[in-house]
Design an enzyme around this catalytic site. Structure first.
Site, mmCIF file in Angstrom:
data_model
loop_
_atom_site.group_PDB
_atom_site.id
_atom_site.type_symbol
_atom_site.label_atom_id
_atom_site.label_comp_id
_atom_site.label_asym_id
_atom_site.label_seq_id
_atom_site.Cartn_x
_atom_site.Cartn_y
_atom_site.Cartn_z
ATOM 1 N N HIS A 57 -3.822 -9.165 4.012
ATOM 2 C CA HIS A 57 -5.259 -9.133 4.285
ATOM 3 C C HIS A 57 -5.564 -9.910 5.561
ATOM 4 C CE1 HIS A 57 -6.431 -8.378 -0.202
ATOM 5 N NE2 HIS A 57 -6.133 -7.267 0.439
ATOM 6 N N ARG B 289 -1.053 -1.971 -6.769
ATOM 7 C CA ARG B 289 -1.166 -3.087 -5.824
ATOM 8 C C ARG B 289 -2.185 -4.108 -6.337
ATOM 9 N NH1 ARG B 289 -1.228 -4.756 -0.174
ATOM 10 N NH2 ARG B 289 -3.343 -5.118 0.577
ATOM 11 N N ARG C 299 0.860 -1.171 0.000
ATOM 12 C CA ARG C 299 0.000 0.000 0.000
ATOM 13 C C ARG C 299 0.904 1.230 0.000
ATOM 14 N NH1 ARG C 299 -1.956 -3.537 4.078
ATOM 15 N NH2 ARG C 299 -4.067 -4.369 3.648
ATOM 16 N N TYR D 157 -10.043 -11.002 -5.994
ATOM 17 C CA TYR D 157 -9.164 -11.049 -7.165
ATOM 18 C C TYR D 157 -9.475 -12.221 -8.079
ATOM 19 C CZ TYR D 157 -6.636 -7.290 -4.971
ATOM 20 O OH TYR D 157 -6.327 -6.076 -4.415
#
Length: 297
Positions: free
Chosen positions: A269, A246, A152, A278
């Site tokens: 996560h 990302r 991030r 995803y």
């Protein structure tokens, strides 16, 4: 009216220290609490703990209506309600006593990755536009960290000189202070080393690695502004943001056979459900390829 400082100060400390929320989340939740208290003062004249405990579903509907009138959308409304309920719970409300109000239905968004070629072109363009060689090296290293390591933007900017010289694995501190180990590609490690060599402000172990033009900690807004300029020059989508790099990292790894559990660890996560989105991205990408390539699509 001045806000009841004990309510606000206690909420801030609870979020930042007890819950270890990110700076962004603390800022957003604090703003929501302040808006609620201001609205209560403007409409009822009282904004204290007792008044918070007496809020009804009708009160919340009126508050949400006032926010809607300011132009916020479904997703923002849902987040606002979540923050309000958390604030009321912190002020002593039990789940059964907190007024319930169903938020708007929000269709989960699918992250939009960009192609590997576009990701590299974006980073190159940002670096090419830099005023000085060391700033070019800085921007190149940061964007490679986002695309090549899945960080991030806040995680990249929180790195200190302690990571130097860059090794094969990078220890990253993510949301809620959770740390994870991320493999560092040779190209990314080299970009960091090149920047460290050129940076005129030094790379002390206890100071921010990435510096602004005047030597202070680099602000994420500077990176976002540079990416906005590059995407216009390159004709890329408005969704091409630092965070999209990302997303691209995750999507491209999944497309090359990475399993969800490994991807979850790499991204930091807390829950696998956050990573599972995803799989939708990859499916959407395959559908786009089919539609563009198949003569009867």
């Amino acid at each position: 009216m001045s806000l009841p400082s004990p309510l606000i100060a206690g909420w801030h400390d609870h979020l930042a220290l007890d819950r270890r929320r990110s700076v962004h989340t603390v800022r957003a939740y604090m703003a929501t609490a302040q808006r609620l208290l201001n609205w209560m003062a403007d409409t009822g004249g009282v904004a204290d703990q007792a008044a918070l405990a007496a809020l009804t579903p009708s009160d919340l509907r009126a508050y949400v209506a006032s926010r809607r009138a300011e132009g916020i959308g479904n997703a923002s409304t849902a987040r606002e309600l979540s923050a309000v309920r958390a604030f009321l719970r912190f002020q002593g409300g039990e789940d059964g006593s907190i007024p319930t109000l169903r938020g708007p239905r929000v269709k989960p968004g699918i992250p939009r990755p960009i192609s590997p070629d576009d990701a590299i072109a974006l980073a190159e363009d940002v670096a090419d536009e830099a005023r000085e060689p060391w700033i070019a090296a800085r921007d190149w290293a940061i964007l490679l960290l986002l695309y090549g390591a899945g960080l991030r933007i806040g995680e990249a900017l929180s790195l200190t000189g302690a990571i130097l010289p860059p090794a094969d694995v990078l220890r990253v501190t993510g949301k809620r202070g959770k740390t994870r180990l991320v493999p560092l590609l040779p190209q990314v490690a080299q970009a960091i080393a090149d920047y460290a060599r050129l940076c005129p402000y030094g790379t002390a172990k206890d100071e921010p690695l990435f510096r602004g033009a005047r030597g202070g900690p680099l602000d994420a807004g500077i990176v976002r502004k540079s990416v906005r300029g590059a995407r216009v020059r390159l004709g890329l989508s408005d969704r091409t943001t630092p965070h999209a790099l990302r997303h691209s990292f995750a999507t491209h790894l999944l497309g090359r056979g990475a399993d969800l559990r490994s991807l979850q660890e790499l991204l930091g996560h807390a829950s696998l459900s956050s990573t599972q989105i995803y799989t939708q991205v990859d499916a959407a990408h395959l559908l786009d390829v089919y539609r563009n390539a198949h003569p009867r699509a």
